[in-house]
Design a protein around this motif. Sequence first.
Motif, PDB file in Angstrom:
ATOM      1  N   ARG A   7      65.343  37.278  49.446  1.00  0.00           N
ATOM      2  CA  ARG A   7      64.493  37.252  50.676  1.00  0.00           C
ATOM      3  C   ARG A   7      64.095  35.792  51.036  1.00  0.00           C
ATOM      4  O   ARG A   7      63.972  35.609  52.412  1.00  0.00           O
ATOM      5  CB  ARG A   7      63.339  38.223  50.178  1.00  0.00           C
ATOM      6  CG  ARG A   7      63.633  39.719  49.942  1.00  0.00           C
ATOM      7  CD  ARG A   7      62.495  40.502  49.752  1.00  0.00           C
ATOM      8  NE  ARG A   7      62.681  41.845  49.851  1.00  0.00           N
ATOM      9  CZ  ARG A   7      61.866  42.884  49.394  1.00  0.00           C
ATOM     10  NH1 ARG A   7      60.498  42.451  49.110  1.00  0.00           N
ATOM     11  NH2 ARG A   7      62.262  43.996  49.634  1.00  0.00           N
ATOM     12  N   THR A   8      64.066  34.941  50.170  1.00  0.00           N
ATOM     13  CA  THR A   8      63.640  33.570  50.296  1.00  0.00           C
ATOM     14  C   THR A   8      64.795  32.615  50.317  1.00  0.00           C
ATOM     15  O   THR A   8      64.625  31.601  51.278  1.00  0.00           O
ATOM     16  CB  THR A   8      62.606  33.126  49.468  1.00  0.00           C
ATOM     17  OG1 THR A   8      63.119  33.260  48.178  1.00  0.00           O
ATOM     18  CG2 THR A   8      61.168  33.854  49.456  1.00  0.00           C
ATOM     19  N   TYR A  35      71.506  41.597  46.411  1.00  0.00           N
ATOM     20  CA  TYR A  35      70.829  42.493  47.495  1.00  0.00           C
ATOM     21  C   TYR A  35      71.065  43.815  47.275  1.00  0.00           C
ATOM     22  O   TYR A  35      72.173  44.327  46.710  1.00  0.00           O
ATOM     23  CB  TYR A  35      71.501  42.137  48.687  1.00  0.00           C
ATOM     24  CG  TYR A  35      70.796  43.027  50.031  1.00  0.00           C
ATOM     25  CD1 TYR A  35      69.798  42.843  50.744  1.00  0.00           C
ATOM     26  CD2 TYR A  35      71.715  43.923  50.511  1.00  0.00           C
ATOM     27  CE1 TYR A  35      69.250  43.624  51.585  1.00  0.00           C
ATOM     28  CE2 TYR A  35      71.413  44.869  51.552  1.00  0.00           C
ATOM     29  CZ  TYR A  35      69.887  44.560  52.195  1.00  0.00           C
ATOM     30  OH  TYR A  35      69.491  45.335  53.041  1.00  0.00           O
ATOM     31  N   GLU A 161      63.778  33.512  60.706  1.00  0.00           N
ATOM     32  CA  GLU A 161      63.062  34.612  60.553  1.00  0.00           C
ATOM     33  C   GLU A 161      61.451  34.349  60.783  1.00  0.00           C
ATOM     34  O   GLU A 161      61.107  33.231  60.742  1.00  0.00           O
ATOM     35  CB  GLU A 161      62.911  35.065  58.911  1.00  0.00           C
ATOM     36  CG  GLU A 161      62.337  34.054  58.201  1.00  0.00           C
ATOM     37  CD  GLU A 161      62.434  34.746  56.553  1.00  0.00           C
ATOM     38  OE1 GLU A 161      61.354  34.501  55.895  1.00  0.00           O
ATOM     39  OE2 GLU A 161      63.143  35.663  56.108  1.00  0.00           O
ATOM     40  N   ARG A 191      59.308  41.854  58.726  1.00  0.00           N
ATOM     41  CA  ARG A 191      60.303  40.802  58.755  1.00  0.00           C
ATOM     42  C   ARG A 191      61.228  40.754  60.131  1.00  0.00           C
ATOM     43  O   ARG A 191      61.830  41.927  60.321  1.00  0.00           O
ATOM     44  CB  ARG A 191      61.092  40.470  57.769  1.00  0.00           C
ATOM     45  CG  ARG A 191      61.928  39.271  57.955  1.00  0.00           C
ATOM     46  CD  ARG A 191      63.216  39.323  56.624  1.00  0.00           C
ATOM     47  NE  ARG A 191      63.977  38.345  56.409  1.00  0.00           N
ATOM     48  CZ  ARG A 191      65.201  38.397  56.345  1.00  0.00           C
ATOM     49  NH1 ARG A 191      65.963  39.697  56.771  1.00  0.00           N
ATOM     50  NH2 ARG A 191      65.925  37.151  56.428  1.00  0.00           N
ATOM     51  N   GLY A 208      65.912  43.612  57.089  1.00  0.00           N
ATOM     52  CA  GLY A 208      65.609  43.168  55.639  1.00  0.00           C
ATOM     53  C   GLY A 208      66.595  42.565  54.956  1.00  0.00           C
ATOM     54  O   GLY A 208      66.662  42.151  53.713  1.00  0.00           O
ATOM     55  N   THR A 210      70.678  40.135  54.580  1.00  0.00           N
ATOM     56  CA  THR A 210      70.910  38.930  54.501  1.00  0.00           C
ATOM     57  C   THR A 210      71.630  38.141  55.687  1.00  0.00           C
ATOM     58  O   THR A 210      72.641  38.810  56.097  1.00  0.00           O
ATOM     59  CB  THR A 210      71.631  38.309  52.929  1.00  0.00           C
ATOM     60  OG1 THR A 210      72.802  39.068  52.997  1.00  0.00           O
ATOM     61  CG2 THR A 210      70.803  38.878  51.987  1.00  0.00           C
TER      62      THR A 210
END
Length: 242
Positions: A7-8, A35, A161, A191, A208, A210
């Motif tokens: 996520r980061t 993921y 994002e 997000r 959500g 990648t």
Amino acid sequence: MTEMLFRTDAYARDCRAKVLSAGPEGVVLDRTVFYAQGGGQPGDTGWLRWTEGEGAQEMPVANAVKGENGTVLHKPAEGAPLPAPGAEVTAALDWERRHRLMRMHTSLHLLCSLIPGAGVTGGQIGAERSRLDFDLAEPPTKEWLSERLAALAAADHPVGEQWITEAELDENPGLVRTLSVKPPRGAGQVRLVRIGPDPAPVDLQPCGGTHVRRTGEIGTITVTKLENKGKQNRRVYLVLEE
């Protein structure tokens, strides 16, 4: 809960982690780069590696799915050894496959930008071929879409994002393109994935998954087929050429 490092940093290929539980249903780690399958994007595959006694052990990960209470289940390949709870492991992605999925996912967002106003009724991201279904009577031609997608990829737009509150999303329902999959709620924030400059993005929608950092990473993407799946349902297929 599992700390979801993707996520980061979607480019993290591996990490050190501690095993919280392990069984035939899957291995839960305290943190992961994998993921978990969802939103049309497949779960990652790869390996868990650790040392047991004096020997090296490896568990091929056949899929990653969502577990209970915010965890990720790393599902073992059939017959694979399992690490013991409390063990320290290295979680390593099949990076080539993940990166192809990231390129595909960003391509589908670009496709959405080329068909504004049409809701997305379904979709599937694949390493070789992907698709989106649009609530649309008559789509553009596959040649027109391929040409525009190539131009957007070649423009090397930045992909980033931003976060908005759930209340702000409710005030801007047009941001949600997917009719079959709703943005996850409950955390207070949603997000958004933005392609292009902040003042005037090429595409901006809740997601959500990648993505690549820039559209130039996508390479050659082609629309290969359009299918009529109903009165107001048109399916568009994409493939990566390399």
